[in-house]
Design a protein around this motif. Structure first.
Motif: not given
Length: 118
Positions: A85-87, A89-97, A112-114
Motif C-alpha cells: 500500500l503506497v500513499d 507521496e510514494g511512501h510504503v504504508r503497508w506491505q506483505r508477501t 487503508l482505513d487509517v
C-alpha cells in the motif's frame, strides 16, 4: 505460479477500488536485465495472453536490475508476490508477501482505513 498469486488478489482489489475512487492498484512484473533484448516479444506475449484492456492498463513491466526494486522494499523472496500500500507521496504504508488470505486482506483493509482518515 506468480500469476495465480497475483490473480488471488485481483477480485478483492477490484472490489475495493470500485468502491473508492482514490484507490488504484497496479501489477508490476519485474524481469531481469538479461531479458531486456526480448522485451517486445515478452510484452507482446503478455498482451496476447491477457487481452483485457483494464488489466493491460494496470500492468507495468519493469526490465532491468530487479534488485533496484526489491532491495529498497525489503523483498527477499522473489518466488512469490509482494503487495504494498503506497500513499500519494510514494511512501510504503503497508506491505506483505504472498497470495490472498482473509487475514492479510483484513490487515490491508485496516491500513487503508487509517490512510483514508489522514
Amino acid at each position: 505460479q506468480h500469476q495465480s498469486l497475483v490473480d488471488s488478489w485481483v477480485p478483492w482489489l477490484e472490489q475495493q477500488s470500485a468502491s473508492d475512487d482514490g484507490l488504484r492498484f497496479y501489477e508490476i512484473p519485474t524481469i531481469g536485465r538479461m531479458w531486456a533484448p526480448a522485451r517486445r516479444f515478452i510484452d507482446g506475449g503478455m498482451a496476447a495472453a491477457i487481452r483485457v484492456p483494464a488489466i493491460l492498463q494496470r500492468t507495468f513491466t519493469v526490465y532491468g536490475d530487479v534488485s533496484r526494486l526489491t532491495t529498497p522494499l525489503g523483498i527477499t523472496d522473489r518466488s512469490t508476490i509482494t503487495i504494498a500500500l503506497v500513499d500519494d507521496e510514494g511512501h510504503v504504508r503497508w506491505q506483505r508477501t504472498g497470495g490472498f488470505t482473509q487475514d492479510i486482506a483484513a490487515e490491508l483493509e485496516t491500513a487503508l482505513d487509517v490512510l483514508r482518515r489522514e
